[in-house]
Design a protein around this motif. Structure first.
Motif, PDB file in Angstrom:
ATOM      1  N   SER A   1      16.373 -10.048  49.938  1.00 11.85           N
ATOM      2  CA  SER A   1      17.701  -8.950  50.084  1.00 11.85           C
ATOM      3  C   SER A   1      18.826  -9.491  49.356  1.00 11.85           C
TER       4      SER A   1
ATOM      5  N   MET B   1      15.372   3.064  56.514  1.00 11.69           N
ATOM      6  CA  MET B   1      16.556   3.104  55.501  1.00 11.69           C
ATOM      7  C   MET B   1      17.622   4.086  55.846  1.00 11.69           C
TER       8      MET B   1
ATOM      9  N   TYR C   1      15.056  -7.557  45.662  1.00 12.02           N
ATOM     10  CA  TYR C   1      14.275  -7.469  46.873  1.00 12.02           C
ATOM     11  C   TYR C   1      12.924  -8.144  47.034  1.00 12.02           C
TER      12      TYR C   1
ATOM     13  N   ARG D   1      16.873   1.909  45.714  1.00 15.15           N
ATOM     14  CA  ARG D   1      18.105   0.816  46.408  1.00 15.15           C
ATOM     15  C   ARG D   1      18.968   0.290  45.569  1.00 15.15           C
TER      16      ARG D   1
ATOM     17  N   GLU E   1      18.566  -0.815  53.155  1.00 17.71           N
ATOM     18  CA  GLU E   1      17.786  -1.109  54.159  1.00 17.71           C
ATOM     19  C   GLU E   1      18.800  -1.075  55.506  1.00 17.71           C
TER      20      GLU E   1
ATOM     21  N   GLU F   1      10.734   4.574  56.596  1.00 22.31           N
ATOM     22  CA  GLU F   1      11.050   3.366  55.727  1.00 22.31           C
ATOM     23  C   GLU F   1      12.193   2.611  56.405  1.00 22.31           C
TER      24      GLU F   1
ATOM     25  N   ASP G   1       9.476  -7.169  49.254  1.00 25.24           N
ATOM     26  CA  ASP G   1      10.441  -6.966  49.986  1.00 25.24           C
ATOM     27  C   ASP G   1      10.889  -8.308  50.955  1.00 25.24           C
TER      28      ASP G   1
ATOM     29  N   ARG H   1      12.858   3.575  47.742  1.00 31.86           N
ATOM     30  CA  ARG H   1      12.836   2.020  47.505  1.00 31.86           C
ATOM     31  C   ARG H   1      13.092   1.576  46.167  1.00 31.86           C
TER      32      ARG H   1
END
Lengths: 701, 512
Positions: free
Chosen positions: B387, B322, B380, A427, B258, B320, B384, A424
């Motif tokens: 995005s 992802m 994000y 990212r 993601e 996750e 979260d 995360r």
């Protein structure tokens, strides 16, 4: 399609001579009267478009489809020709939009019927078109620059679409000859210029437009080669609907497009909101979306239909009502931008709006056998709709060995959650191309750099690490991987270290894995030694980055060796173990420590700086010689403190905090009278035993 | 990439090979020996490959359908019988059918044709097939090129000199050319014997069946992997960039995205990423799946117990939801993700994007994806909830921007009626009325359709006369104002006919 095929550059040359102002004689009834209002109202006479209007709107439709399907690298240059030529836009990417062209066309306006026809000619425009094809585009320039010595691989080809009203077949031949000559002339010019390129191939598409009811003076002619540089084809078309159909077919041929009709789209009726009927919507897209059908020869089997004049084929795919928005990674072998054939019809806009709102629709391929095969998916990404081709064949990768059966598959304590957190943090996000980084590195290189920093010390399994299983280490572990640290970050890291020191003093248990070892695992002080080692390993991998990183390492090295009582206690503890004197650990320690505590007291607890110097004096006791060098570093960083002698950040920080805290509340008796943050409980018991413990507390003073 | 082994079992394959030794071999024996060697290699190093075995003479037969059971393939080789003459064309038709039935027409396939270079006589011979190529009707097309991408490997149990004595070599070369040119003709070097046939199949193995080993990196974490099937070099644009691009043996993760953001991207191929233990002699691939014996703590079991980055990565990607973006070479990227085959089994997969700087328009240029830590605010969101993807294109597509198209009369009628509907609801609908009016005005000006502007003005004036007595007085003012403005625009006078100009509502004040 090659990058620099004929379709890289398209020049529209539209005739703006007086005869184009003539009516197409196709009338449009625009005053549709409703029954209730019909009485006594004279409806407006139907309007009719001129040949010019027909040419412009059909060419704009060609451009609309092209820009929808190829927003980049397929360029249009629009030229209008009357007594001279008018170039409405350039090859530059920012000029490539229908809005730009509409605006320029409005400025040109319809042809002036009173202009002298003798001065007007489509030739002006055609000559300008050839000149324009020689001009280098941004993409050609860019590729030529990157290819350097193989720049000749960048080809220059193009297409001229001429919308005009020619007089005869001879007239057409004259136009072709003229273009051929101009190409030769321009190629000579281009040879001597950097910004021009010689034309290697030019396709001329001449469309003769005539009003409804008139006989065509020009005959159709399929593509033929005029010279190695020039091919030409002639289409003779009636203005209006026929012209629109012709250009729609041409845009498909020119840009390898194909048509798909989505059928069975349920849509609410405008009049009766609670009923829904099924509609069809036709979409255009790159023909590779049908590759599978073409190859397997399924084209005619799978719901294709030939319509109108037999030139156009469409493949029918059935709408599958979407399930709830499940996020899934489909195996998709292609994604192609679409453009609705009839963009502002109600069914089209209902479908496109539905997709633009973020829903995806799976499409089913009708098969004779009745079996259901999902072959495509419609989905929008950032305001663009794509037709995705899904793999519907058997996978060659089926039934692979599970990852748990391969290398590392038997290990069960991977730090899955921690790595998830790591992912995360790593990212990606789009960084605008205009933003400039001082390092001069591309964003993706900086992303890789961050991954490198974050993984310098990253144990993969829980039983390999202590520090990453400790909540207390989190602030430091998160900060130390940063490229640069702020002064505040350094403080937070140091705070974390002090916190650990504190835990060690309190003898808090550590989450050391007992996996693999028998019994209770390592002794507590051994646990702390492991923890400190690991922490030092982590921080050492970053210490070289900046002075501030180094200071964090210094802090750890300093703290793990102090306060000396810890080291002494450990040493003695070990000795005691040798003597197998395992009982009354606390009691004996307490008495052992007394001498030191006494001396400490003598030097005065109030002056913490003095205490600090005391610590330095004690430092030679500690086994790690590393101690000395970092000290010097600290001094270099903080020259102002030099006068006062060596002062660690611990002192500075704890002083500040203590002062700040003491203002806020009345201090606990225990803390006020503690030594090294320790206060002996149940002192009265010792009193009863006749032992003197008053020296431990301030109150005794 | 599945393999079809097409074995010539015509009589000519039974020709004896002259040897000094006591034992007498047939060419068939040599071929079978070579194929056995190939199958053994695949069983240990290329286990995931699906292989089918076909035998052909004047007819063809599918002996073993696509399988990973190499014992079955070897067994079938042992039971080959001898038939009549060679007919390559019908056999290739058979291959085409068998492959398409199993894998469709998009899946690339390798065809290993094993023959002795005696390619039949008369009708049905390869020579005859190639000679009559042009006379084939549309319904009986020559099977090459296959509809699916093909690599054709011709293993000739004959040496090059022998093939060149007749036109066999020319015919085989023509066959290769017809199949698309991707492939190779292998011939025996030296006398026909076991050793040389081994050498020939060894060359095939090196060329087409050597496992692709790479190192997967994520910063300082790494793992040795085998990528299966081998990623093949590809040519994107033979004109601008004629050199094929190959996947690097260092696969570098650049970051994570993601699944919802990458949203089913188009890929050119998919591959399993299998962690391997390079210290061992034998490769690890697939042994776990089949070796359920577990007699002794084998090397593979030891490898299973030491932590591997692939397993960690796979686990976290799965949990996750992802994918990891991975760089395969200069301006070439792909993604790693967890692929579930069934509820229990899942695997680390790699899909390759089309080479180029921006394979997915909704991500933008890959080189311009940076770490989120550089942003002032987490793109994000703290929870979260947001995005930064997808990226919006600079210009909206036609279907997203309410364009005006009047090619069909209904389009024009709808736009006119929309204005009239709003005209009757003035002054409530003043804003919409002028918005629609200006849209029509712009399009009419661009298309040089001034007649429409006049017509529209007439219609508005008529509406004005039809206003009921109860109508708001403002309605009449707005209608005549709008009509007048349209008329002015229809003269083409630059003052009134500017494209960017908008007709503004007439300023009226009826509040008093």
């Amino acid at each position: 399609m090659k990058m620099f095929s004929v379709s890289h550059k398209t020049v529209f040359v539209v005739d703006h001579c007086p005869y184009m102002a003539e009516s197409s004689r196709q009338q449009v009834e625009c005053d549709v009267l409703t029954k209730s209002r019909g009485q006594g109202v004279i409806p407006l006479a139907p309007v009719s478009k001129s040949l010019w209007t027909c040419a412009v709107e059909c060419s704009m439709e060609y451009c609309r489809i092209l820009y929808d399907v190829y927003p980049l690298h397929k360029l249009i240059n629009y030229i209008v020709s009357d007594s001279e030529f008018h170039i409405l836009n350039s090859w530059r990417q920012e000029d490539q939009s229908t809005h730009e062209l509409m605006s320029a066309l409005a400025a040109v306006g319809p042809p002036n019927p009173r202009e002298d026809p003798e001065c007007c000619s489509i030739l002006h425009g055609l000559v300008a078109a050839v000149e324009s094809l020689c001009k280098i585009t941004e993409l050609q320039h860019e590729r030529r620059t990157t290819l350097m010595d193989t720049a000749e691989r960048v080809a220059n080809r193009g297409r001229i679409i001429c919308l005009t009203n020619a007089k005869s077949d001879t007239h057409v031949r004259m136009l072709e000859d003229c273009i051929q000559e101009t190409i030769l002339e321009q190629n000579k010019l281009a040879a001597g210029s950097d910004r021009l390129m010689a034309i290697q191939q030019c396709d001329l598409v001449l469309i003769h437009i005539h009003p409804q009811g008139d006989d065509a003076l020009v005959s159709d002619r399929p593509k033929k080669e005029i010279s190695p540089l020039l091919t030409s084809e002639v289409h003779s078309v009636r203005a209006g609907r026929h012209l629109a159909t012709k250009l729609n077919i041409l845009v498909q041929q020119h840009f390898d497009l194909a048509s798909t009709t989505i059928t069975n789209i349920p849509m609410k009726e405008e009049q009766h909101a609670n009923t829904s009927a099924n509609y069809d919507v036709e979409l255009l897209h790159h023909r590779d979306a049908h590759l599978e059908f073409f190859k397997s020869g399924d084209l005619h089997m799978a719901g294709t239909s030939t319509r109108e004049n037999g030139l156009k084929e469409t493949i029918t795919l059935k709408w599958c009502t979407p399930r709830t928005n499940s996020i899934e990674l489909h195996y998709c072998t292609g994604a192609y931008r679409i453009s609705p054939t009839d963009v502002n019809s109600r069914p089209s806009s209902c479908l496109t709006n539905f997709l633009l709102n973020g829903r995806s629709v799976l499409l089913e391929q009708p098969r004779k056998s009745g079996s259901k095969v999902i072959s495509h998916m419609l989905s929008s990404h950032g305001g663009e709709i794509f037709l995705h081709v899904l793999n519907s064949n058997r996978s060659t990768l089926e039934d692979p060995p599970s990852i748990s059966e391969g290398c590392g598959g038997r290990v069960t304590d991977y730090r899955i959650t921690d790595f998830g957190e790591f992912m995360r943090e790593n990212r990606l996000m789009p960084v605008s191309e205009s933003s400039h980084d001082p390092s001069g590195k591309l964003p993706v290189e900086r992303a890789k750099g961050q991954l490198e920093r974050h993984t310098r010390y990253w144990p993969m399994i829980i039983s390999q690490t202590t520090i990453f299983n400790m909540q207390a280490v989190v602030p430091l572990a998160n900060l130390i991987v940063k490229e640069t640290l702020s002064e505040e970050d350094v403080l937070t890291c140091q705070k974390t270290v002090y916190n650990l020191v504190d835990m060690e003093r309190k003898n808090d248990p550590l989450p050391i894995s007992t996996v693999g070892s028998r019994g209770k695992g390592p002794k507590r002080d051994e646990q702390y030694r492991i923890m400190w080692n690991e922490l030092e390993t982590l921080v050492k991998t970053h210490a070289g980055a900046t002075d501030r990183h180094q200071r964090v390492l210094d802090c750890i090295i300093a703290c793990r060796s102090k306060p000396p009582e810890e080291e002494e206690r450990k040493k003695r503890g070990r000795k005691r173990e040798e003597r197998e004197d395992k009982t009354e650990k606390n009691g004996s320690k307490d008495t052992d420590d007394k001498s030191w505590q006494e001396s400490e007291r003598l030097k005065g607890l109030l002056d913490k700086e003095e205490q600090e110097s005391e610590v330095i004096k004690d430092s030679p006791d500690s086994p790690e010689p590393l101690n000395k060098k970092p000290r010097l570093c600290t001094e270099e960083v903080q020259p102002p403190e030099r006068a006062k002698g060596p002062v660690s950040l611990l002192t500075m920080w704890s002083n500040r905090i203590t002062v700040a805290n003491s203002r806020k509340h009345q201090e606990f008796v225990g803390r006020v009278s503690s030594v090294n943050n320790k206060f002996e409980l149940y002192q009265q018991l010792k009193d009863e035993n006749g032992m003197d413990v008053h020296e431990n507390g301030k109150a005794s003073r | 990439m599945p393999t079809v082994v097409l074995m010539d079992v015509s009589l000519s394959m039974t020709r004896p090979v002259s040897l000094d030794g006591s034992e007498e071999f047939q060419r068939k024996n040599l071929a079978v020996h070579g194929l056995n060697m190939l199958f053994e290699h695949m069983a240990s190093n290329y286990r995931m490959e699906f292989t089918a075995l076909m035998a052909f003479s004047s007819l063809w037969e599918l002996l073993v359908p696509f399988t990973r059971d190499y014992n079955a393939l070897q067994e079938a080789l042992g039971n080959l019988e001898d038939y009549d003459k060679t007919c390559v064309e019908s056999a290739l038709n058979g291959v085409s059918n068998v492959v398409q039935q199993e894998w469709g027409s998009a899946c690339p396939c390798q065809v290993v044709l094993v023959t002795d270079g005696s390619l039949g006589i008369g009708k049905g011979s390869l020579r005859h097939s190639l000679h009559t190529l042009k006379h084939h009707g549309d319904d009986k097309k020559f099977p090459l090129p296959f509809p699916f991408p093909t690599k054709l490997f011709i293993m000739s149990v004959a040496n090059a000199e022998e093939l060149q004595m007749t036109d066999a070599m020319d015919n085989l070369e023509e066959l290769l050319r017809l199949s698309g040119g991707d492939g190779q003709i292998f011939t025996m070097e030296g006398p026909l014997c076991m050793k040389n046939v081994q050498a020939m199949f060894g060359r095939l193995i090196d060329h087409a069946y050597s496992p692709f080993h790479a190192v997967l990196h994520c910063g300082n974490l790494s793992s040795d992997v085998q990528v299966f099937p081998r990623p093949e070099p590809i040519v994107m644009d033979e004109e601008v960039e004629p050199m094929p691009r190959s996947v690097n043996t260092d696969l570098e993760i650049v970051g994570f995205i993601e699944i919802a953001d990458i949203s089913s991207p188009p890929v050119i191929s998919r591959h399993l990423v299998l962690p391997i233990n390079v210290n061992k002699e034998v490769d690890e691939v697939g042994t776990g799946a089949t070796d359920e014996l577990e007699e002794e703590p084998s090397a593979s079991q030891m490898a299973g117990k030491s932590p591997n980055f692939c397993v960690l990565l796979h686990g976290s990607l799965k949990v996750e939801g992802m994918v990891a973006l991975v760089q395969l070479g200069p301006e070439w990227y792909g993604m790693l993700y967890s692929q579930a085959d069934s509820k229990k089994k899942s695997n680390l997969m790699m899909s390759l994007f089309e080479p180029g700087p921006d394979p997915l328009p909704w991500l933008g240029k890959i080189t311009h994806l940076g770490p989120i830590s550089e942003a002032a605010e987490n793109p994000y969101g703290e929870d979260d909830s947001k995005s930064p993807f997808p990226l919006q294109p600079p210009v909206k597509r036609s279907y997203a921007q309410n364009v005006t198209v009047w090619i069909k009369a209904s389009g024009l009628q709808t736009d006119v009626q929309k204005i009239l509907r709003n005209a009757r609801k003035l002054p409530d609908k003043t804003q919409t009325f002028y918005k629609e009016l200006n849209r029509l005005r712009k399009a009419a000006l661009a298309f040089g359709f001034w007649e429409l502007l006049k017509g529209m003005a007439d219609l508005l004036e008529r509406e004005c006369t039809l206003l009921p007595d109860s109508a708001h007085p403002d309605a009449a003012f707005q209608l005549s104002h709008a009509a007048q403005q349209l008329k002015l625009a229809s003269t083409g006078d630059s003052q009134y006919a500017a494209f960017d100009h908008n007709i503004a509502p007439m300023h009226t004040d009826f509040s008093s």
